[in-house]
Design an enzyme around this catalytic site. Structure first.
Site, PDB file in Angstrom:
ATOM      1  N   GLU A  47      -7.307  32.509  42.316  1.00 31.47           N
ATOM      2  CA  GLU A  47      -8.360  33.465  42.681  1.00 31.47           C
ATOM      3  C   GLU A  47      -8.231  34.731  41.844  1.00 31.47           C
ATOM      4  O   GLU A  47      -7.351  35.552  42.093  1.00 31.47           O
ATOM      5  CB  GLU A  47      -8.307  33.826  44.169  1.00 31.47           C
ATOM      6  N   GLU A  84      -2.954  30.861  51.135  1.00 23.80           N
ATOM      7  CA  GLU A  84      -2.333  32.182  51.257  1.00 23.80           C
ATOM      8  C   GLU A  84      -1.415  32.302  52.474  1.00 23.80           C
ATOM      9  O   GLU A  84      -1.291  33.375  53.066  1.00 23.80           O
ATOM     10  CB  GLU A  84      -3.401  33.280  51.287  1.00 23.80           C
TER      11      GLU A  84
END
EC number: 3.2.1.23
Length: 741
Positions: free
Chosen positions: A257, A188
């Site tokens: 995710e 991320e």
């Protein structure tokens, strides 16, 4: 039987089911490549439905059951991060025992005939302490985490290379016959890259190049990395990723995710994501060309010991995942998703090889249709209206679509699944309490620490120091101690009034003692870490001791330059004296790292720590800074076990030397605007963590998972360190029982 089969499926669907069963019987390995449709494993395109299970958030005895429950739930892959700070606790010193035996975990996945997705990182975030990065690295000169500097890149590459070589040696990558089909570098970083200037871009590109140079024979990916280079796959994280497109057209659509629930903080409410909405998000993703999907989390597990991050992340990392913290299927969510996976896999061949077309069927209505040259067809019919059910006509047949739902038609005719229609069974979960008991008779050993410094101070300064820079996370605890002298002509002594103690702190929590008596506690929370304490105090003429126990509750785990987040006191003053306000901020402060029982190892089995324990059948109540030790038998039955700490204040617990973790039955906050608790959750419409909250005014965590494998048949040593006072006589062991409804 023939009549039943004809009623549930067409011949095309039955053939597809047979193909699925045959293809899933053995975990095919070989070279892993990809194109814009999917991964190809051993030259065969495959859809991947992955379950995140973090190996250190459970125990080895649970791993086979967790993996098999995921497989039974229709998943064909297991995903996990690699936890750097668990594996390299000091520079160049590696650990792979116990919960950190990653090789054993991956081999269990392999034995189950499943694929493995390994997110090496090695930064992980994950609500894990310090984002998985070793704290010692922050104190290597010149280091800035996740940035273009030599110390960081050296240690990051060194650990990554060590892990890759270990896994290669064990032949765990797919080209070697192992289960690992996909790996990840960084995590991320796209959210924060801009904050690091031009160096952020260079670092991201370097990370990808470093990873690819490892030559592992399987693709690398970077999640939420919008400028990922051509050599790695850009992927999506979020509650919904159906609209995601990789940053180049030659890459498959991967969802690293999908959050089926959310994490929880001490003092926070319980977030809930309905099974219908999770299923809707997954069906939309695969219907729109997705090929690799991972639930984060499928089993959340437990933040044993001091591994939780945040700060303020609870010891439980249940995440309202399809498998609960204790290893039991969460119904109906687990079952509803299992049925979804079956329905999706009926169309696997078409989804990754067929021609995709999208048709608008009306306002908020659409069809994603897949066909091949033989005329075989599969369709996903979607109603994205978040309020109204609708009827849609598709290929001359009417279908009822509830609001915010997707229907799956593996043959473009028969609906085999709708995301809003939950047909799987539910369950009733109970925590069945049992009093602590011992075949030899229950006897408590008690040792109470005195507030403040024991022995010699570690150091003294005329200033308030940063908590984390001082402890370097070797302990949660840091004592700040000083004293003041009160003249006997102070007006408050004559009037019987009380001065007021003011304290400001960067976080996380504080217990205050005046003249060795407990004064009170102040704390931040998961959304606002700093706090203030304002308390009237009883001072006497002469010397008065001020002992302040500062505590961390997990270190920050994400954000730009997060490693520089501080904690500890920033100002201390007393108001109401003849002179007005006495500022103690720059007075002489003496410091002590940790609490005495930690230094003496009182939590270690059989270790008396050279202190004088008091033996009693009635341990004291509401006594701060107290160690309790008791020998107990395991609870009856075979169900998972939780330690009920509702009667205690805040502290740490161990069983037979194993770290149960931090306990703190802190009540969930109430009456905050826009995030009140609900009685029922409407699955319709986009989900956010504050949409469906429960537990207002209740303990944010009452029960603490104690794995069954930690218990011996008798003679189990339970150790509790209570910081502010509780009633140990009411501590219980509860068996977690799940019954089908």
């Amino acid at each position: 039987m023939k009549r039943v089969c004809e009623s549930i499926a067409s011949p095309a669907i039955l053939v597809a089911m047979v193909v699925i069963l045959l293809s899933w019987r053995v975990n095919a390995t070989g070279n892993v490549t990809y194109d814009n449709r999917s991964l190809s494993i051993g030259s065969r395109r495959q859809l991947i439905i992955s379950a995140a299970i973090h190996y250190p958030r459970s125990v080895p005895a649970m791993w086979p059951s967790l993996v098999n429950t995921a497989k039974e739930g229709g998943c064909n892959a297991i995903e996990s991060y690699v936890f750097w700070n668990g594996h390299e606790p000091s520079p160049g010193k590696y650990y792979f025992g116990g919960r950190y035996n990653i090789v054993k975990f991956i081999k269990i996945v392999q034995q189950a005939g499943m694929h493995m997705i390994l997110r090496i990182g090695p930064f992980v975030a994950a609500e894990w302490n310090y984002g998985g990065v070793p704290v010692w690295l922050h104190y290597v000169p010149g280091t800035v985490f996740r940035a273009d500097n030599e110390p960081w890149k050296h240690y990051m590459e060194s650990f990554t290379t060590y892990m890759v070589n270990l896994l290669k040696k064990e032949k765990l990558f797919a080209p070697q016959g192992g289960p690992i089909i996909l790996s990840q570098v960084e995590n991320e970083y796209g959210y924060y890259e801009r904050d690091y200037g031009e160096g952020g871009k260079r670092y991201a590109q370097w990370s990808a190049s470093m990873a690819v140079s490892q030559n592992i024979g399987v693709p690398w990916m970077m999640c939420q990395q919008w400028d990922a280079p051509a050599t790695v796959i850009s992927t999506c994280n979020g509650f919904y990723c159906d609209q995601f497109t990789p940053n180049t057209p030659d890459k498959p659509k991967i969802w690293t995710e999908n959050w089926p629930g959310w994490f929880k903080t001490f003092g926070g409410r319980d977030p809930h994501r309905p099974a219908e909405d999770v299923a809707y998000s997954v069906a939309r993703f695969f219907g729109k060309g997705g090929s690799v999907h991972n639930y984060y989390m499928y089993h959340g597990g437990t933040n044993f010991g001091r591994t939780s991050g945040g700060p303020f992340i609870t010891t439980s990392y249940d995440y309202e995942a399809p498998i609960d913290e204790y290893g039991l299927p969460r119904l109906p969510k687990w079952g509803h998703l299992k049925n979804l996976h079956k329905a999706i896999m009926l169309s696997e061949n078409l989804l990754i090889n067929g021609e995709h077309q999208n048709f608008t069927l009306g306002p908020s209505l659409e069809a994603d249709v897949y066909t091949d040259s033989s005329g075989t067809c599969a369709a996903f019919l979607s109603n994205s209206d978040d309020k109204n059910d609708k009827t849609v006509v598709f290929r001359n047949t009417s279908y009822h679509l509830p609001a915010w739902s997707v229907s799956i038609l593996p043959d473009c005719k028969k609906e085999v699944y709708n995301t809003a229609k939950v047909t799987s069974k539910s369950s009733k979960v109970e925590m069945l309490p049992e009093d602590l008991k011992s075949s030899s008779g229950l006897k408590w050993q008690v040792f109470s620490e005195k507030p403040g410094i024991w022995g010699e101070a570690d150091f003294a300064k005329n200033e308030l120091v940063d908590h984390i820079n001082t402890t370097k996370d070797t302990t949660d605890y840091l004592w700040y101690t000083t004293s003041i002298t009160v003249s006997d002509n102070e007006e408050f002594l004559k009037k019987g009034s009380r001065p007021v103690l003011f304290i400001e702190s960067k976080g996380h929590t504080l217990h205050a003692f005046i003249n060795k008596e407990y004064l009170g506690t102040a704390t931040g929370n998961g959304t606002h870490v700093p706090f203030k304490l304002k308390k009237s105090v009883s001072l006497k003429a002469g010397e008065n001791n001020i002992d302040l126990l500062s505590m961390t509750v997990g270190l920050a785990n994400a954000g730009s330059f997060y490693e520089w987040s501080g904690a500890g006191l920033t100002s201390v003053s007393i108001k109401g004296l003849n002179s007005g306000t006495l500022n103690l901020t720059n007075s002489k402060w003496s410091y002590k790292l940790g609490v005495q029982g930690e230094h003496l190892g009182l939590f270690k089995p059989g270790n008396s720590g050279a202190v004088k324990w008091t033996v009693t059948t009635k341990p004291p109540k509401k006594q701060p800074l107290t160690w309790y030790k008791v020998i107990i038998d395991p609870p009856s039955g075979s169900e998972p076990v939780g330690l009920d700490m509702i009667s205690m204040g805040k502290g740490m617990a161990w069983l037979n030397g194993e770290e149960i973790g931090r306990y703190w039955p802190r009540l969930a906050r109430q009456n905050y605007p826009n995030d009140e608790c609900v009685k029922e959750c409407d699955y319709r419409g986009k989900f956010m963590p504050d949409k469906c909250l429960t537990g207002c005014g209740e303990p944010s965590q009452r029960w603490y998972h104690v794995p069954r494998s930690w218990f011996k048949s008798s003679g189990n040593e339970l150790v509790i360190f209570e910081e502010k006072g509780g009633n140990p006589m009411k501590i219980k062991l509860s068996r977690r029982k799940s019954s089908a409804v």
